[in-house]
Design an enzyme around this catalytic site. Structure first.
Site, mmCIF file in Angstrom:
data_model
loop_
_atom_site.group_PDB
_atom_site.id
_atom_site.type_symbol
_atom_site.label_atom_id
_atom_site.label_comp_id
_atom_site.label_asym_id
_atom_site.label_seq_id
_atom_site.Cartn_x
_atom_site.Cartn_y
_atom_site.Cartn_z
ATOM 1 N N ARG A 1 0.802 -1.224 0.000
ATOM 2 C CA ARG A 1 0.000 0.000 0.000
ATOM 3 C C ARG A 1 0.834 1.272 0.000
ATOM 4 N NH1 ARG A 1 -5.762 -0.791 3.062
ATOM 5 N NH2 ARG A 1 -6.306 -2.763 2.045
ATOM 6 N N ASP B 1 -16.084 9.841 6.989
ATOM 7 C CA ASP B 1 -14.920 8.972 6.842
ATOM 8 C C ASP B 1 -13.675 9.786 7.176
ATOM 9 O OD1 ASP B 1 -14.615 6.034 5.329
ATOM 10 O OD2 ASP B 1 -12.771 7.212 5.341
#
Length: 275
Positions: free
Chosen positions: A36, A146
């Protein structure tokens, strides 16, 4: 990025991620961190996780920190994920709140909403309920939050690739609630989009979102420590109106919070009512 992440680098990165976002990274997840963060290291001409951590420690506003959290946040999501919460919403909760004839809008919170599939799925269920019962639940507001600005920007656009549309969305709902856009993408219709407001928040920090009748906090608590879970669920409790409901993910449950919530069996499925 160099081939190996040292034990010291991994331990330091776990501490950074938990302090910055509350996410508790498990042991032996070096491969996940490596995959990632590879692009971030390349873009910033860094060769190791240690160099990235040194950069993150620099004083002042650090946009790199936001980019790293974005990359490490799990953003996999589906339309109508797990199904039961949406059946419970349709068959139990919406009729209950419609019968209450509340003077204020019905307010629903979608926490850790990712790219918008959960709040838009919720809005579709509400719209379907309204069509079958004209005049009922005319005033509904969904607030979706979020930690990631990137996924929130995508959710606000409400435009999805065909492969993303196919993950949990029936052809009937696709036809009802989406229109074809450019490059083979699909745009959610305005009446569904208008029902949702997006806000960037960290669940572990102070936030002022007002009161809610329903809070959906699904498939996110599994990434937090037990202490942080309790803190988040206590904050959600304070955000619920009297008699409000909490909906968790299929693999999540409340532990040690019987003083705040009571379990409601929905056969199948479980939700929690604020005491």
């Amino acid at each position: 990025m160099k081939s190996e992440i040292t034990h010291q680098e991994y331990a330091a990165f776990k501490t950074f991620l938990q302090d910055a976002s509350g996410i508790l990274l498990g042991d032996n997840k070096q491969y996940l961190v490596k995959s990632r963060l590879r692009r971030i290291l390349e873009d910033n001409q860094l060769v190791s996780l240690g160099e990235l951590l040194d950069r993150l420690k620099r004083p002042g506003r650090n946009n790199l920190s936001e980019v790293v959290i974005d990359a490490m946040t799990t953003n996999e999501t589906l339309w109508f994920r797990d199904n039961h919460p949406f059946r419970i919403l349709q068959d139990i909760l919406l009729p209950e709140f419609a019968d209450r004839k509340m003077p204020q809008p019905l307010r629903i919170w979608s926490a850790a909403c990712s790219t918008g599939q959960e709040p838009y799925s919720t809005a579709m269920v509400i719209e379907e309920y309204r069509r079958l019962r004209p005049g009922r639940l005319r005033d509904v507001k969904i607030v979706a939050t979020d930690i990631s600005k990137t996924v929130l920007d995508a959710a606000r656009r409400g435009e999805y690739e065909t492969i993303a549309i196919g993950r949990g969305l029936s052809p009937e709902r696709q036809k009802q609630f989406f229109t074809a856009a450019a490059n083979g993408r699909w745009q959610i219709k305005p009446q569904i989009k208008a029902m949702v407001e997006y806000k960037e928040i960290n669940l572990l920090e102070r936030y002022l979102l007002g009161k809610f009748d329903i809070a959906m906090c699904r498939n996110v608590l599994i990434y937090f420590s037990a202490e942080h879970k309790r803190d988040i669920l206590t904050r959600i409790h304070a955000s619920l109106n009297p008699g409000g409901y909490l909906i968790l993910g299929a693999s999540e449950s409340l532990t040690g919070l019987a003083d705040l919530y009571e379990m409601v069996q929905c056969s199948p499925g479980i939700i929690y009512r604020k005491k």
